[in-house]
Write an enzyme that holds these catalytic residues in place. Structure first.
Site, mmCIF file in Angstrom:
data_model
loop_
_atom_site.group_PDB
_atom_site.id
_atom_site.type_symbol
_atom_site.label_atom_id
_atom_site.label_comp_id
_atom_site.label_asym_id
_atom_site.label_seq_id
_atom_site.Cartn_x
_atom_site.Cartn_y
_atom_site.Cartn_z
ATOM 1 N N LYS A 1 30.088 69.829 32.886
ATOM 2 C CA LYS A 1 29.413 69.829 34.191
ATOM 3 C C LYS A 1 29.773 71.101 34.955
ATOM 4 O O LYS A 1 30.713 71.822 34.577
ATOM 5 C CB LYS A 1 29.836 68.595 34.983
ATOM 6 C CG LYS A 1 31.324 68.537 35.297
ATOM 7 C CD LYS A 1 31.710 67.178 35.858
ATOM 8 C CE LYS A 1 33.200 67.117 36.135
ATOM 9 N NZ LYS A 1 33.635 65.751 36.465
ATOM 10 N N ARG B 1 34.224 55.226 43.889
ATOM 11 C CA ARG B 1 33.231 56.295 43.986
ATOM 12 C C ARG B 1 31.917 55.734 43.432
ATOM 13 O O ARG B 1 31.056 55.340 44.187
ATOM 14 C CB ARG B 1 33.713 57.520 43.191
ATOM 15 C CG ARG B 1 33.888 58.742 44.045
ATOM 16 C CD ARG B 1 34.536 59.914 43.312
ATOM 17 N NE ARG B 1 34.349 59.973 41.879
ATOM 18 C CZ ARG B 1 34.737 60.992 41.126
ATOM 19 N NH1 ARG B 1 35.308 62.060 41.689
ATOM 20 N NH2 ARG B 1 34.564 60.990 39.837
ATOM 21 N N TYR C 1 44.918 93.558 56.219
ATOM 22 C CA TYR C 1 44.546 92.938 57.498
ATOM 23 C C TYR C 1 45.696 92.122 58.061
ATOM 24 O O TYR C 1 46.401 91.424 57.328
ATOM 25 C CB TYR C 1 43.331 92.034 57.307
ATOM 26 C CG TYR C 1 42.040 92.783 57.114
ATOM 27 C CD1 TYR C 1 41.545 93.625 58.113
ATOM 28 C CD2 TYR C 1 41.317 92.651 55.941
ATOM 29 C CE1 TYR C 1 40.351 94.305 57.941
ATOM 30 C CE2 TYR C 1 40.117 93.320 55.763
ATOM 31 C CZ TYR C 1 39.649 94.150 56.765
ATOM 32 O OH TYR C 1 38.468 94.821 56.592
ATOM 33 N N MET D 1 37.963 90.901 51.349
ATOM 34 C CA MET D 1 36.729 90.505 50.680
ATOM 35 C C MET D 1 36.613 91.119 49.280
ATOM 36 O O MET D 1 36.217 90.463 48.317
ATOM 37 C CB MET D 1 35.519 90.915 51.526
ATOM 38 C CG MET D 1 34.204 90.459 50.935
ATOM 39 S SD MET D 1 32.775 91.044 51.853
ATOM 40 C CE MET D 1 32.725 89.910 53.209
HETATM 41 C C1 LIG Z 1 34.578 65.397 35.477
HETATM 42 C C2 LIG Z 1 34.675 64.106 34.765
HETATM 43 C C3 LIG Z 1 35.492 63.985 33.636
HETATM 44 C C4 LIG Z 1 36.402 65.095 33.155
HETATM 45 O O1 LIG Z 1 37.521 65.132 33.991
HETATM 46 P P1 LIG Z 1 38.713 66.187 33.735
HETATM 47 O O2 LIG Z 1 39.712 65.828 34.768
HETATM 48 O O3 LIG Z 1 38.119 67.525 33.985
HETATM 49 O O4 LIG Z 1 39.168 66.008 32.356
HETATM 50 C C5 LIG Z 1 35.477 62.783 32.949
HETATM 51 N N1 LIG Z 1 34.710 61.757 33.371
HETATM 52 C C6 LIG Z 1 33.915 61.829 34.460
HETATM 53 C C7 LIG Z 1 33.112 60.655 34.864
HETATM 54 C C8 LIG Z 1 33.878 63.001 35.195
HETATM 55 O O5 LIG Z 1 33.098 63.077 36.274
#
Ligand SMILES: *Cc1c(COP(=O)(O)O)cnc(C)c1O
Length: 368
Positions: free
Chosen positions: A35, A130, A256, A304
């Site tokens: 993802k 969630r 800065y 920056m």
């Molecule tokens: C992002 C995610 C994972 C992977 O989690 P990591 O901590 O990056 O290993 C697994 N399951 C679900 C549902 C996720 O959203």
């Protein structure tokens, strides 16, 4: 010539980490979680290194399409399922497996016209609050799904809130196991932390595991454990060069807000990397950094487009044009020294995940 900052994605390290994660639960099939554009690495750039996975798990339909475009015919799972009814058409067309976590998604499915029934991962909210059906509502959701002609196999999935910490997974695991004990279907539980820390526990064994962050060479439970202890390798290196040096006298300040003040004469390097590249502005003086593979520290505020580093530990090797590794691995010419992204993230008060995902569009990527 472009600014010298560049990010590298290491195919060998991805391959190594995938193999390493398999050893945690050798019998489970493994989703590579890709993802957020493969945690900022770029889906297309990690595909080769992760293609030994059993499937790819992600959130965006656009990313699912990209995985199919790469020629992947195996399983693809949408971890949040669909967002609107017409997403289901793409699921049918691209054979995407999808999570169902709420009644609205079941409603959409019940109205979906498809020749091919869908593979569903029904999500339980086992305590994270969630996504998912609570244990009391889970079975009725399962029954409703099971009656739909649009549904093929139903698998069961839940997500841990504390796999990386002291609270652990026992309570959630107990809820999940108890609620699902007489339901058929494959199970999926662990993320990276769950796998590394609890994968050897037979009661956690599942049909599918879902590591993300560990595949990208970040320890999910840093600083309790680091990547060397987990035998993981950095998969992303952010490197740039020194574009100027300054010789400071005692009392001179840097950047800065004059946030760093020299106590004695010293030489500093100015690096072409700043917060507009995705380097965290919150990193204070003392954040670790490698110059020609030699570990040193940042000085003063990150601006920056630039940041300053202490050249004191670098003697004559550090100067104009020197390679600077902000995180990841120095080049072979600089000894391939490793600076785990987790150390930089900790200095910025965040986690490796956020840094990987935040490398900005103006930074060029190279796959090696
Ligand atoms: C992002 C995610 C994972 C992977 O989690 P990591 O901590 O990056 O290993 C697994 N399951 C679900 C549902 C996720 O959203």
């Amino acid at each position: 010539m472009p600014r010298p900052i560049q990010a590298f994605v290491h195919t060998d390290a991805l391959r190594h980490n995938l193999t390493r994660m398999r050893t945690a639960t050798p019998d489970a099939r493994m989703w590579a979680v890709v993802k957020a554009n493969a945690y900022g690495h770029g889906l297309e750039r990690v595909f080769e290194g992760l293609r030994a996975a059993d499937g790819f798990a992600l959130l965006d339909l656009d990313e699912a399409q990209r995985v199919r475009s790469l020629g992947w015919r195996g399983p693809v799972l949408l971890l949040e399922g669909v967002f609107e009814a017409r997403d289901l058409e793409l699921c049918s067309r691209l054979d995407l497996w999808h999570t169902v976590h709420c009644d609205e998604q079941i409603d959409m499915l019940s109205r979906h016209k498809t020749q091919v029934p869908h593979r569903i991962f029904l999500k339980m909210n086992s305590g994270m609050n969630r996504l998912g059906f609570t244990p009391t509502r889970f079975r009725s959701a399962w029954t409703r799904l099971n009656q739909l002609p649009q549904v093929d196999e139903i698998s069961l999935i839940t997500h841990f809130s504390d796999a990386d910490g002291t609270k652990g997974i026992a309570a959630q695991m107990a809820v999940f196991t108890e609620t699902t004990q007489d339901l058929p279907g494959e199970r999926s539980t662990c993320n990276s932390a769950g796998l590394l820390r609890h994968g050897s526990d037979a009661s956690v064994a599942a049909d599918w595991v879902r590591p993300g962050i560990a595949l990208y060479g970040s320890a999910p439970d840093f600083p309790e454990r680091n990547i060397a202890q987990w035998n993981l390798q950095p998969t992303m290196s952010l490197r740039s060069r020194i574009i100027a040096t300054q010789d400071l006298q005692a009392g001179d300040t840097v950047g800065y807000g004059s946030a760093f003040k020299a106590e004695a004469p010293m030489r500093i390097g100015v690096v072409a990397c700043g917060y507009a590249d995705g380097y965290p502005r919150h990193c204070p003086t003392g954040t670790p950094v490698l110059v020609q593979g030699v570990r040193t520290r940042t000085l003063g505020r990150v601006s920056m487009d630039m940041l300053a580093v202490d050249l004191s530990p670098c003697d004559a090797t550090g100067g104009y044009g020197s390679e600077v590794t902000l995180w990841g691995k120095a080049s072979a010419a600089c000894g391939s020294a490793v600076l785990p992204i987790d150390e930089v993230a900790q200095a910025a008060g965040t986690v490796g995940y956020e840094l990987m995902c935040a490398v900005s569009a103006r930074v060029g990527f190279t796959q090696d």
